[in-house]
Design a protein around this motif. Structure first.
Motif, mmCIF file in Angstrom:
data_model
loop_
_atom_site.group_PDB
_atom_site.id
_atom_site.type_symbol
_atom_site.label_atom_id
_atom_site.label_comp_id
_atom_site.label_asym_id
_atom_site.label_seq_id
_atom_site.Cartn_x
_atom_site.Cartn_y
_atom_site.Cartn_z
ATOM 1 N N TYR A 251 -15.158 -97.336 -48.646
ATOM 2 C CA TYR A 251 -14.937 -96.280 -48.544
ATOM 3 C C TYR A 251 -15.694 -95.360 -47.314
ATOM 4 O O TYR A 251 -15.290 -94.675 -45.560
ATOM 5 C CB TYR A 251 -14.286 -94.595 -49.483
ATOM 6 C CG TYR A 251 -14.176 -93.482 -48.811
ATOM 7 C CD1 TYR A 251 -12.331 -93.922 -48.308
ATOM 8 C CD2 TYR A 251 -14.875 -92.363 -48.136
ATOM 9 C CE1 TYR A 251 -11.943 -92.130 -47.722
ATOM 10 C CE2 TYR A 251 -14.284 -91.428 -47.448
ATOM 11 C CZ TYR A 251 -12.442 -91.033 -47.820
ATOM 12 O OH TYR A 251 -11.627 -90.068 -47.074
ATOM 13 N N GLY A 252 -17.133 -95.930 -47.861
ATOM 14 C CA GLY A 252 -18.076 -95.533 -46.535
ATOM 15 C C GLY A 252 -18.888 -93.731 -47.203
ATOM 16 O O GLY A 252 -19.096 -93.303 -48.232
ATOM 17 N N SER A 253 -20.102 -93.057 -46.098
ATOM 18 C CA SER A 253 -20.880 -92.463 -47.333
ATOM 19 C C SER A 253 -20.104 -90.545 -47.343
ATOM 20 O O SER A 253 -20.882 -90.289 -48.398
ATOM 21 C CB SER A 253 -22.041 -92.290 -46.116
ATOM 22 O OG SER A 253 -20.857 -91.456 -45.011
ATOM 23 N N ASP A 254 -19.015 -91.052 -47.426
ATOM 24 C CA ASP A 254 -18.516 -89.850 -47.403
ATOM 25 C C ASP A 254 -17.842 -89.808 -48.921
ATOM 26 O O ASP A 254 -17.840 -88.241 -50.026
ATOM 27 C CB ASP A 254 -17.142 -89.559 -46.765
ATOM 28 C CG ASP A 254 -17.139 -88.552 -45.336
ATOM 29 O OD1 ASP A 254 -18.562 -88.908 -44.775
ATOM 30 O OD2 ASP A 254 -15.654 -89.247 -43.951
ATOM 31 N N THR B 180 -8.736 -92.848 -41.534
ATOM 32 C CA THR B 180 -8.545 -94.316 -40.475
ATOM 33 C C THR B 180 -7.343 -94.010 -42.674
ATOM 34 O O THR B 180 -7.887 -94.033 -43.085
ATOM 35 C CB THR B 180 -9.517 -95.256 -40.989
ATOM 36 O OG1 THR B 180 -10.569 -95.399 -42.206
ATOM 37 C CG2 THR B 180 -10.297 -94.420 -39.199
ATOM 38 N N PRO B 181 -6.592 -94.772 -41.713
ATOM 39 C CA PRO B 181 -5.394 -95.782 -43.047
ATOM 40 C C PRO B 181 -6.457 -96.403 -43.324
ATOM 41 O O PRO B 181 -6.189 -96.112 -44.633
ATOM 42 C CB PRO B 181 -4.581 -96.485 -42.315
ATOM 43 C CG PRO B 181 -4.732 -96.220 -40.102
ATOM 44 C CD PRO B 181 -6.077 -95.718 -40.435
ATOM 45 N N GLU B 182 -7.940 -97.058 -42.892
ATOM 46 C CA GLU B 182 -8.501 -98.053 -44.621
ATOM 47 C C GLU B 182 -8.333 -96.975 -45.804
ATOM 48 O O GLU B 182 -8.920 -97.019 -46.389
ATOM 49 C CB GLU B 182 -9.184 -98.728 -43.700
ATOM 50 C CG GLU B 182 -9.743 -99.534 -44.920
ATOM 51 C CD GLU B 182 -10.903 -100.041 -44.572
ATOM 52 O OE1 GLU B 182 -12.154 -101.068 -45.280
ATOM 53 O OE2 GLU B 182 -11.380 -100.246 -43.130
ATOM 54 N N GLN B 183 -9.457 -95.718 -44.728
ATOM 55 C CA GLN B 183 -9.685 -94.974 -45.850
ATOM 56 C C GLN B 183 -8.724 -94.384 -46.745
ATOM 57 O O GLN B 183 -8.665 -94.290 -48.197
ATOM 58 C CB GLN B 183 -10.635 -93.641 -44.835
ATOM 59 C CG GLN B 183 -12.089 -94.256 -44.377
ATOM 60 C CD GLN B 183 -13.168 -93.380 -44.376
ATOM 61 O OE1 GLN B 183 -12.301 -92.401 -43.734
ATOM 62 N NE2 GLN B 183 -13.803 -93.202 -44.067
ATOM 63 N N ASN B 184 -7.456 -94.062 -46.394
ATOM 64 C CA ASN B 184 -6.540 -93.519 -46.781
ATOM 65 C C ASN B 184 -5.917 -94.263 -48.069
ATOM 66 O O ASN B 184 -5.782 -94.125 -48.925
ATOM 67 C CB ASN B 184 -5.194 -93.144 -45.953
ATOM 68 C CG ASN B 184 -4.358 -92.886 -46.173
ATOM 69 O OD1 ASN B 184 -4.580 -91.262 -46.963
ATOM 70 N ND2 ASN B 184 -3.258 -93.248 -46.419
ATOM 71 N N ASP B 185 -6.340 -95.966 -47.851
ATOM 72 C CA ASP B 185 -5.791 -96.621 -48.594
ATOM 73 C C ASP B 185 -6.765 -96.999 -50.590
ATOM 74 O O ASP B 185 -6.715 -96.940 -50.899
ATOM 75 C CB ASP B 185 -5.531 -98.167 -48.301
ATOM 76 C CG ASP B 185 -4.375 -98.468 -47.486
ATOM 77 O OD1 ASP B 185 -3.490 -97.145 -47.902
ATOM 78 O OD2 ASP B 185 -4.577 -98.935 -46.320
ATOM 79 N N LEU B 186 -7.962 -96.612 -49.744
ATOM 80 C CA LEU B 186 -9.602 -96.743 -51.195
ATOM 81 C C LEU B 186 -8.815 -94.991 -51.606
ATOM 82 O O LEU B 186 -9.568 -95.495 -52.546
ATOM 83 C CB LEU B 186 -10.771 -97.007 -50.140
ATOM 84 C CG LEU B 186 -10.828 -98.215 -49.373
ATOM 85 C CD1 LEU B 186 -11.700 -98.878 -48.162
ATOM 86 C CD2 LEU B 186 -11.088 -99.194 -50.110
ATOM 87 N N ARG B 187 -8.587 -94.083 -51.020
ATOM 88 C CA ARG B 187 -8.904 -93.262 -51.344
ATOM 89 C C ARG B 187 -7.537 -93.214 -52.445
ATOM 90 O O ARG B 187 -7.768 -92.807 -53.579
ATOM 91 C CB ARG B 187 -8.206 -91.285 -50.990
ATOM 92 C CG ARG B 187 -8.161 -90.486 -51.901
ATOM 93 C CD ARG B 187 -8.376 -89.668 -50.342
ATOM 94 N NE ARG B 187 -7.638 -87.823 -50.980
ATOM 95 C CZ ARG B 187 -6.530 -87.254 -51.513
ATOM 96 N NH1 ARG B 187 -5.635 -89.006 -52.543
ATOM 97 N NH2 ARG B 187 -6.821 -86.598 -52.302
ATOM 98 N N SER B 188 -6.347 -93.887 -52.286
ATOM 99 C CA SER B 188 -5.341 -94.770 -53.007
ATOM 100 C C SER B 188 -5.785 -94.847 -54.329
ATOM 101 O O SER B 188 -4.805 -94.986 -55.217
ATOM 102 C CB SER B 188 -3.605 -94.384 -52.528
ATOM 103 O OG SER B 188 -3.149 -93.053 -51.201
ATOM 104 N N GLU B 189 -6.541 -95.644 -53.554
ATOM 105 C CA GLU B 189 -6.756 -96.859 -54.927
ATOM 106 C C GLU B 189 -7.066 -95.703 -55.897
ATOM 107 O O GLU B 189 -7.777 -96.451 -57.320
ATOM 108 C CB GLU B 189 -7.955 -98.061 -54.473
ATOM 109 C CG GLU B 189 -8.015 -99.172 -55.053
ATOM 110 C CD GLU B 189 -9.296 -100.580 -54.699
ATOM 111 O OE1 GLU B 189 -9.276 -101.062 -55.267
ATOM 112 O OE2 GLU B 189 -8.099 -100.358 -52.820
#
Length: 267
Positions: free
Chosen positions: A91-94, A161-170
């Motif tokens: 997801y990243g540093s956040d 980003t869409p990728e972060q949205n998917d990773l948050r859902s996961e």
């Protein structure tokens, strides 16, 4: 009651029953020890022995099944921890705060469930409680608070980003699975062997050993065999009771999977 105490009680009852039978045989009249009497006693004792074997088998199957199931669930739990950490890492540093909270929870869960397996670790900033435990506790308010904080931090993520949205859902779904499996492990942490099963089994086995001693010759070989048999059955009861508590005692589920999960998080 402690499993070692119960195992010792089984040994005393069984060996005492055999010795009591030998003592009684020397004081009974000859007609009470006739061949016909021996056949009748063997027939009755055989039925009791069959029932005792059935009860012993049921107890063994119950605790062994729970032990194996809990071991698999611990491995699955460690897998959930790793995959959740991987999702947060991507997801990243956040998500660093959520990852730190997850590491703190994993470290505390290890120290709480397997005391002495980890070196004392300082508390993470903002986390509840710190320090090692000295007693096995599969669940506690501290563990629940740490895991709940992980969930709050994950839900507080703001995907850009869409990728972060998917990773948050996961991550949210993995957290839900982790929380559910935690309660499964809590329920599996102890298999309650009914006390009545243990009491009845001890009574039956004592009666069986008493009948053996009743018609056995009194010599060193007979006494030694009864001693070893009583020790063996006491040991069997000890193993059954030990396996009924997968996280306590001599026979426990190893923490290897959870330790590997923690090592993966700190890389």
């Amino acid at each position: 009651m402690d499993s070692l105490v119960i195992a010792g009680l089984v040994f005393v009852c069984l060996f005492g029953g055999a010795m009591g039978g030998m003592w009684a045989s020397r004081r009974l009249k000859e007609q009470h020890l006739s061949k016909e009497t021996q056949e009748a006693v063997k027939l009755g004792v055989g039925m009791v022995a069959a029932m005792a074997s059935l009860i012993l088998g049921l107890m063994t199957a119950s605790v062994k099944g729970n032990f194996d199931s809990t071991s698999r669930d611990v491995q699955q739990y460690a897998t959930y921890l790793i995959t959740l950490d991987v999702a947060l890492r991507h997801y990243g540093s956040d998500a660093d705060a959520a990852r730190a909270a997850l590491r703190a929870y994993t470290s505390h869960a290890l120290d709480e469930t397997w005391p002495g397996q980890l070196e004392p670790r300082p508390a993470e900033p903002g986390q509840v409680g710190a320090g090692p435990t000295t007693q096995v506790r599969v669940t506690s308010d501290v563990s629940e608070a740490r895991l709940s904080q992980v969930g709050r931090l994950i839900r507080a993520l703001d995907p850009k980003t869409p990728e972060q949205n998917d990773l948050r859902s996961e991550a949210v779904e993995r957290y839900k699975s982790l929380s559910a499996l935690r309660w499964v492990l809590i329920e599996e942490s102890a298999t309650q062997v009914p006390s009545i099963f243990t009491v009845v089994l001890i009574v039956w086995l004592t009666f069986i050993f008493m009948s053996f001693g009743l018609f056995s010759p009194i010599n060193a070989v007979s006494v030694s065999v009864f001693l070893l048999c009583a020790l063996s059955l006491g040991g069997a009861i000890f193993l059954i009771l030990e396996m009924s508590t997968p996280f306590e005692g001599i026979i426990i589920i190893p923490p290897d999977a959870m330790q590997k999960a923690l090592q993966h998080m700190v890389k």
